[in-house]
Motif scaffolding. Structure first.
Motif, PDB file in Angstrom:
ATOM      1  N   TRP A  97       0.824  -1.206   0.000  1.00  0.00           N
ATOM      2  CA  TRP A  97       0.000   0.000   0.000  1.00  0.00           C
ATOM      3  C   TRP A  97       0.858   1.255   0.000  1.00  0.00           C
ATOM      4  O   TRP A  97       0.441   2.293  -0.538  1.00  0.00           O
ATOM      5  CB  TRP A  97      -0.947  -0.010   1.192  1.00  0.00           C
ATOM      6  N   SER A  98       2.048   1.185   0.573  1.00  0.00           N
ATOM      7  CA  SER A  98       2.952   2.329   0.496  1.00  0.00           C
ATOM      8  C   SER A  98       3.399   2.566  -0.948  1.00  0.00           C
ATOM      9  O   SER A  98       3.387   3.706  -1.437  1.00  0.00           O
ATOM     10  CB  SER A  98       4.164   2.099   1.399  1.00  0.00           C
ATOM     11  N   ALA A  99       3.787   1.488  -1.634  1.00  0.00           N
ATOM     12  CA  ALA A  99       4.185   1.615  -3.045  1.00  0.00           C
ATOM     13  C   ALA A  99       3.004   2.065  -3.903  1.00  0.00           C
ATOM     14  O   ALA A  99       3.159   2.867  -4.830  1.00  0.00           O
ATOM     15  CB  ALA A  99       4.734   0.283  -3.547  1.00  0.00           C
ATOM     16  N   TYR A 100       1.817   1.571  -3.597  1.00  0.00           N
ATOM     17  CA  TYR A 100       0.610   1.957  -4.335  1.00  0.00           C
ATOM     18  C   TYR A 100       0.335   3.450  -4.165  1.00  0.00           C
ATOM     19  O   TYR A 100      -0.024   4.149  -5.136  1.00  0.00           O
ATOM     20  CB  TYR A 100      -0.566   1.128  -3.823  1.00  0.00           C
ATOM     21  N   THR A 101       0.501   3.971  -2.951  1.00  0.00           N
ATOM     22  CA  THR A 101       0.288   5.393  -2.699  1.00  0.00           C
ATOM     23  C   THR A 101       1.277   6.239  -3.497  1.00  0.00           C
ATOM     24  O   THR A 101       0.900   7.248  -4.109  1.00  0.00           O
ATOM     25  CB  THR A 101       0.428   5.694  -1.196  1.00  0.00           C
ATOM     26  N   PHE A 102       2.552   5.840  -3.478  1.00  0.00           N
ATOM     27  CA  PHE A 102       3.548   6.530  -4.303  1.00  0.00           C
ATOM     28  C   PHE A 102       3.112   6.551  -5.763  1.00  0.00           C
ATOM     29  O   PHE A 102       3.148   7.591  -6.437  1.00  0.00           O
ATOM     30  CB  PHE A 102       4.905   5.829  -4.195  1.00  0.00           C
ATOM     31  N   ASP A 103       2.720   5.414  -6.267  1.00  0.00           N
ATOM     32  CA  ASP A 103       2.387   5.274  -7.679  1.00  0.00           C
ATOM     33  C   ASP A 103       1.225   6.176  -8.076  1.00  0.00           C
ATOM     34  O   ASP A 103       1.303   6.923  -9.055  1.00  0.00           O
ATOM     35  CB  ASP A 103       2.055   3.807  -7.974  1.00  0.00           C
ATOM     36  N   ARG A 104       0.143   6.122  -7.330  1.00  0.00           N
ATOM     37  CA  ARG A 104      -1.055   6.862  -7.710  1.00  0.00           C
ATOM     38  C   ARG A 104      -0.902   8.370  -7.524  1.00  0.00           C
ATOM     39  O   ARG A 104      -1.363   9.147  -8.357  1.00  0.00           O
ATOM     40  CB  ARG A 104      -2.254   6.362  -6.905  1.00  0.00           C
ATOM     41  N   LEU A 105      -0.237   8.805  -6.456  1.00  0.00           N
ATOM     42  CA  LEU A 105      -0.112  10.243  -6.216  1.00  0.00           C
ATOM     43  C   LEU A 105       0.998  10.866  -7.055  1.00  0.00           C
ATOM     44  O   LEU A 105       0.835  11.959  -7.595  1.00  0.00           O
ATOM     45  CB  LEU A 105       0.130  10.511  -4.731  1.00  0.00           C
ATOM     46  N   ASN A 150       3.316  13.740 -12.282  1.00  0.00           N
ATOM     47  CA  ASN A 150       4.118  13.677 -13.508  1.00  0.00           C
ATOM     48  C   ASN A 150       3.318  13.219 -14.721  1.00  0.00           C
ATOM     49  O   ASN A 150       3.859  13.130 -15.824  1.00  0.00           O
ATOM     50  CB  ASN A 150       5.350  12.775 -13.326  1.00  0.00           C
ATOM     51  N   GLY A 151       2.021  12.944 -14.528  1.00  0.00           N
ATOM     52  CA  GLY A 151       1.165  12.582 -15.663  1.00  0.00           C
ATOM     53  C   GLY A 151       1.416  11.199 -16.221  1.00  0.00           C
ATOM     54  O   GLY A 151       1.025  10.911 -17.355  1.00  0.00           O
ATOM     55  N   ARG A 152       2.032  10.309 -15.429  1.00  0.00           N
ATOM     56  CA  ARG A 152       2.287   8.938 -15.883  1.00  0.00           C
ATOM     57  C   ARG A 152       1.470   8.003 -15.003  1.00  0.00           C
ATOM     58  O   ARG A 152       1.765   7.842 -13.821  1.00  0.00           O
ATOM     59  CB  ARG A 152       3.773   8.599 -15.797  1.00  0.00           C
ATOM     60  N   TYR A 153       0.445   7.413 -15.602  1.00  0.00           N
ATOM     61  CA  TYR A 153      -0.548   6.706 -14.814  1.00  0.00           C
ATOM     62  C   TYR A 153      -0.302   5.206 -14.757  1.00  0.00           C
ATOM     63  O   TYR A 153       0.247   4.602 -15.674  1.00  0.00           O
ATOM     64  CB  TYR A 153      -1.953   6.960 -15.378  1.00  0.00           C
ATOM     65  N   SER A 154      -0.766   4.635 -13.651  1.00  0.00           N
ATOM     66  CA  SER A 154      -0.933   3.194 -13.463  1.00  0.00           C
ATOM     67  C   SER A 154       0.339   2.388 -13.636  1.00  0.00           C
ATOM     68  O   SER A 154       0.517   1.681 -14.624  1.00  0.00           O
ATOM     69  CB  SER A 154      -2.019   2.666 -14.422  1.00  0.00           C
ATOM     70  N   GLY A 155       1.225   2.495 -12.664  1.00  0.00           N
ATOM     71  CA  GLY A 155       2.323   1.543 -12.609  1.00  0.00           C
ATOM     72  C   GLY A 155       1.790   0.171 -12.240  1.00  0.00           C
ATOM     73  O   GLY A 155       2.130  -0.835 -12.853  1.00  0.00           O
ATOM     74  N   PHE A 156       0.927   0.137 -11.203  1.00  0.00           N
ATOM     75  CA  PHE A 156       0.213  -1.094 -10.863  1.00  0.00           C
ATOM     76  C   PHE A 156      -1.026  -1.205 -11.744  1.00  0.00           C
ATOM     77  O   PHE A 156      -1.726  -0.219 -11.959  1.00  0.00           O
ATOM     78  CB  PHE A 156      -0.212  -1.083  -9.390  1.00  0.00           C
ATOM     79  N   HIS A 157      -1.291  -2.403 -12.239  1.00  0.00           N
ATOM     80  CA  HIS A 157      -2.483  -2.640 -13.041  1.00  0.00           C
ATOM     81  C   HIS A 157      -3.646  -2.960 -12.116  1.00  0.00           C
ATOM     82  O   HIS A 157      -3.607  -3.921 -11.342  1.00  0.00           O
ATOM     83  CB  HIS A 157      -2.248  -3.778 -14.030  1.00  0.00           C
ATOM     84  N   ASP A 158      -4.687  -2.157 -12.224  1.00  0.00           N
ATOM     85  CA  ASP A 158      -5.784  -2.231 -11.265  1.00  0.00           C
ATOM     86  C   ASP A 158      -6.481  -3.590 -11.280  1.00  0.00           C
ATOM     87  O   ASP A 158      -6.931  -4.067 -10.239  1.00  0.00           O
ATOM     88  CB  ASP A 158      -6.796  -1.126 -11.577  1.00  0.00           C
ATOM     89  N   HIS A 159      -6.578  -4.223 -12.439  1.00  0.00           N
ATOM     90  CA  HIS A 159      -7.315  -5.487 -12.525  1.00  0.00           C
ATOM     91  C   HIS A 159      -6.581  -6.633 -11.828  1.00  0.00           C
ATOM     92  O   HIS A 159      -7.188  -7.665 -11.534  1.00  0.00           O
ATOM     93  CB  HIS A 159      -7.560  -5.850 -13.990  1.00  0.00           C
ATOM     94  N   PHE A 178      -9.265   6.785  -9.843  1.00  0.00           N
ATOM     95  CA  PHE A 178     -10.292   7.043 -10.845  1.00  0.00           C
ATOM     96  C   PHE A 178      -9.665   7.587 -12.128  1.00  0.00           C
ATOM     97  O   PHE A 178     -10.083   7.239 -13.234  1.00  0.00           O
ATOM     98  CB  PHE A 178     -11.326   8.041 -10.312  1.00  0.00           C
ATOM     99  N   LEU A 179      -8.670   8.467 -11.971  1.00  0.00           N
ATOM    100  CA  LEU A 179      -7.994   9.001 -13.161  1.00  0.00           C
ATOM    101  C   LEU A 179      -7.044   7.980 -13.767  1.00  0.00           C
ATOM    102  O   LEU A 179      -6.920   7.879 -14.992  1.00  0.00           O
ATOM    103  CB  LEU A 179      -7.213  10.263 -12.793  1.00  0.00           C
ATOM    104  N   HIS A 180      -6.391   7.215 -12.926  1.00  0.00           N
ATOM    105  CA  HIS A 180      -5.430   6.229 -13.414  1.00  0.00           C
ATOM    106  C   HIS A 180      -6.111   5.173 -14.280  1.00  0.00           C
ATOM    107  O   HIS A 180      -5.512   4.658 -15.228  1.00  0.00           O
ATOM    108  CB  HIS A 180      -4.728   5.546 -12.237  1.00  0.00           C
ATOM    109  N   THR A 181      -7.332   4.824 -13.949  1.00  0.00           N
ATOM    110  CA  THR A 181      -8.033   3.751 -14.668  1.00  0.00           C
ATOM    111  C   THR A 181      -8.984   4.279 -15.729  1.00  0.00           C
ATOM    112  O   THR A 181      -9.673   3.492 -16.379  1.00  0.00           O
ATOM    113  CB  THR A 181      -8.823   2.891 -13.670  1.00  0.00           C
ATOM    114  N   SER A 182      -9.045   5.596 -15.912  1.00  0.00           N
ATOM    115  CA  SER A 182      -9.925   6.166 -16.926  1.00  0.00           C
ATOM    116  C   SER A 182      -9.273   6.076 -18.306  1.00  0.00           C
ATOM    117  O   SER A 182      -8.058   6.231 -18.445  1.00  0.00           O
ATOM    118  CB  SER A 182     -10.239   7.628 -16.600  1.00  0.00           C
ATOM    119  N   LYS A 183     -10.095   5.837 -19.306  1.00  0.00           N
ATOM    120  CA  LYS A 183      -9.576   5.769 -20.672  1.00  0.00           C
ATOM    121  C   LYS A 183      -9.312   7.152 -21.246  1.00  0.00           C
ATOM    122  O   LYS A 183      -8.658   7.286 -22.261  1.00  0.00           O
ATOM    123  CB  LYS A 183     -10.575   5.021 -21.567  1.00  0.00           C
ATOM    124  N   HIS A 184      -9.850   8.179 -20.603  1.00  0.00           N
ATOM    125  CA  HIS A 184      -9.701   9.543 -21.094  1.00  0.00           C
ATOM    126  C   HIS A 184      -9.063  10.403 -20.008  1.00  0.00           C
ATOM    127  O   HIS A 184      -8.977  10.013 -18.845  1.00  0.00           O
ATOM    128  CB  HIS A 184     -11.065  10.118 -21.501  1.00  0.00           C
TER     129      HIS A 184
END
Length: 706
Positions: free
Chosen positions: A346-354, A359-368, A406-412
């Protein structure tokens, strides 16, 4: 023997049933043994169905079958289902049974579960062949006698036959030795600072455990041992010193001590080489934590790319070890290892999402892939009391990361209205919680016995504002020539966030914490300035935006004017924060461009014409009701009109016994019409009906001028 009836469970699984109640199989697996009559009716027996079947038109079962228009009877419906099952079985048989011998499997439980791995090999693998050698040997070994067991050494866990390497195997690079260094202050000072002012924001390390390890490390004097475990711990401890030095030195009144920064650089290079070298062929919880510490340091002091790549290393290792899985099937694992996997993920997940929002680079972890149960805000007390690893700021940061998902998993780049409503609901709930539990902008720096540092609280709130701006920011593009509409986007939320950011920055400056180099500070000051100029350009919230632009420029000017001074008062460096100059230049340039736009608009309007001539034309005289340009006479006229209004209002309650247009003077006499020079003292009775001014004169007596 074939029984005439089978229970639901055996029938669904196509297994043998002995027909008893409960049957042997249901009894063995502790299932409910149910013999439904509808499953065992003879084909020709009619069964009444209360509701019409939802299937009104059957699908084509095969190219040679015709569609039935409607299924009215239960027997037809059952025939339809049986035909479809036979057709699907026919398709399956063409692909499987015709090529492989059909073997009846007695038990199927557990075939879809992940392989069980020993805790020493905390790895994620779905290849069952990897587990088969160990399971086979253990199964046979357990049946041997004690004498035979003593003759056998079980094969170790590994990927046998992974490749055909040989002759010249690449040797691991020799890890560097810990360099000699002398910190300006005792080491405990930097360790205490780290766990008070840095670590609580993400809870990368478990404070209690690390302090115990440091105590053992110092007592045993093992820092010179050459084992990889010792070198890794030494590297992690060096990163603690590195981060603390950076934060402490840059907040000094005269700026950082250059010699301390050199020690910081030496220790970082040493730590990075150790961690990179070990990560080349190993993976562990401690390596993930080390990469997160490196990510934070590089985010504070270096480039986007370096910080992003360090974070990718932590994410990649977390995925390789399967930390995103809730129920890992691992044997001989301690409860603390399970806790460690949970907290580090969860610490790594927090880093990734925030950091992804920044920096505008989304989803290091794959949500599915993530199967861990997501902690909710309502669970905060439970989470904080279950163990002493997670901190309140880190849990709140995780909640922000969950919203950012929500933004990380959005297609737009922007969300639709429904998703924005969901996001806003979560943001409102978080805002209320923050305000109620000591994280409001006005309460953060109030004196109290709270264990959480005010600076950490400020960073929590700044991240909250950054999440709001990231979601609602697209609405600002409406004021730069783009058309963007979404009723879920709120301009007032952006304004409130910008005002909150400036307020917190002023508080940091007031309490001499403004120069602590947290990565959000300068970034958000600049964003507030740009957002405010954008709103001025669009002609909205101009008064508030002007204040925000002024505050942003003032704060950036403070940072830009800071120099680095030595003990003798000599200036060593003219700029303590190099990027402050860039931000200030870009903000003032944008402001200049906007001023040039307004200047051109002003010149164009002047060219069109603003010479309106004398304003006497605006002094209209309505002689019918006694309006004139004389101010004294105007006052008398308005007094007269007010009296008429009161007289008319009074007439609603009392019969009119006198002329409503004329009130008596204090002496009892009617007013002198010549005192305010009306044309007539009351409405003329012989005004022509087609006289426009005359009609106005008639209506004026009934006007309520209030």
């Amino acid at each position: 023997l074939r029984v005439s009836k089978a229970c639901k469970s055996c029938r669904n699984q196509k297994t043998k049933c002995n027909g008893e109640k409960p049957c042997n199989r249901c009894l063995k697996h502790n299932r409910v043994c149910d013999y439904s009559e509808s499953y065992n009716q003879p084909p020709n027996k009619k069964v009444k169905i209360k509701e019409e079947s939802p299937l009104h038109e059957s699908e084509s079962l095969s190219p040679n079958e015709n569609k039935t228009s409607e299924i009215k009877h239960d027997s037809n419906y059952i025939n339809h289902l049986e035909n479809r099952i036979q057709y699907l079985e026919h398709l399956l048989s063409n692909n499987s049974s015709s090529k492989f011998k059909n073997i009846e499997i007695e038990e199927q439980e557990g075939l879809n579960e992940f392989p069980k791995l020993p805790s020493l090999k905390w790895r994620f693998s779905k290849r069952h062949q990897f587990m088969l050698p160990m399971q086979l040997n253990n199964s046979i070994y357990s049946s041997l006698s004690e004498e035979s067991k003593r003759q056998i050494t079980l094969p170790r866990m590994q990927y046998f036959g992974w490749n055909m390497s040989g002759v010249n195997y690449i040797k691991s690079e020799r890890l560097p030795e810990l360099p000699e260094f002398q910190l300006p202050k005792p080491k405990t000072y930097y360790i205490d600072y780290f766990f008070k002012e840095i670590n609580p924001l993400f809870a990368i390390l478990h404070e209690r455990i690390v302090r115990e390890q440091i105590e053992v490390y110092d007592k045993l004097k093992v820092r010179n041992e050459k084992t990889n475990q010792t070198k890794l711990f030494t590297a992690m401890l060096s990163l603690i010193y590195v981060l603390s030095i950076r934060f402490i030195e840059f907040n000094n009144r005269n700026g950082p001590n250059i010699e301390s920064l050199k020690i910081e650089e030496i220790l970082f290079n040493y730590s990075y080489k150790i961690i990179s070298g070990l990560s080349f062929e190993w993976e562990s919880f401690e390596l993930i934590q080390s990469w997160l510490l490196i990510t934070l340091y590089l985010r504070v002091s270096h480039r986007q790319i370096s910080s992003y790549k360090a974070l990718k290393s932590a994410i990649s290792m977390s995925e390789s070890m399967g930390l995103f899985i809730e129920d890992r099937r691992i044997v001989n694992v301690s409860p603390y290892e399970l806790l460690k996997a949970k907290r580090i993920f969860w610490s790594a997940y927090t880093f990734d999402r925030l950091f992804g929002l920044q920096n505008g680079r989304y989803s290091g972890f794959h949500d599915h892939q993530i199967t861990r149960k997501t902690p909710h805000l309502d669970d905060i007390e439970k989470e904080l009391t279950s163990d002493d690893w997670i901190t309140k700021p880190a849990f709140l940061m995780l909640q922000f990361a969950i919203v950012a998902n929500f933004l990380h998993t959005s297609k737009h780049d922007s969300l639709d209205f429904i998703k924005m409503q969901q996001v806003n609901t979560k943001l409102y709930k978080l805002k209320d919680w923050l305000n109620d539990y000591g994280f409001s902008d006005d309460d953060i720096f109030k004196d109290g016995d709270d264990e959480i540092s005010p600076v950490i609280k400020t960073q929590v709130k700044l991240h909250f504002y950054d999440v709001i701006i990231s979601f609602h920011g697209p609405i600002l593009f409406n004021y730069v020539g783009r058309r963007f509409y979404n009723p879920g986007l709120k301009l007032e939320m952006i304004l409130e966030s910008c005002q909150g950011i400036i307020h917190l920055m002023d508080q940091l400056n007031k309490h001499e914490c403004f120069f602590i180099p947290w990565y959000q500070n300068m970034l958000l000051i600049f964003n507030v300035g740009i957002n405010s100029i954008t709103m001025i350009n669009g002609g909205v919230l101009i008064k508030e935006s002007k204040k925000l632009v002024t505050s942003s420029i003032n704060l950036l000017t403070i940072l830009n004017q800071l120099a680095v001074i030595d003990n003798q008062g000599k200036i060593i460096k003219n700029e303590r924060f190099n990027m402050a100059k860039e931000c200030l230049w870009a903000l003032k340039t944008t402001n200049h461009i906007l001023s040039l736009k307004f200047k051109e608009i002003f010149e164009d309007i002047n060219e069109i014409g603003i010479d309106h001539g004398s304003s006497d034309v605006n002094k209209v005289t309505f002689t019918q009701i006694g309006y004139s340009n004389d101010s004294e006479k105007q006052d008398k006229m308005f007094d007269f009109i007010e009296k008429q209004r009161k007289s008319i209002q009074l007439s609603n309650d009392n019969p009119i016994t006198s002329d409503p247009m004329v009130d008596p003077e204090p002496n009892g006499n009617p007013p002198d019409p010549q005192s305010f020079e009306p044309n007539e003292s009351k409405v003329s009775k012989d005004v022509p009906t087609d006289d426009f001014l005359g009609n106005l004169q008639w209506f004026d007596q009934w006007l309520d001028f209030n």
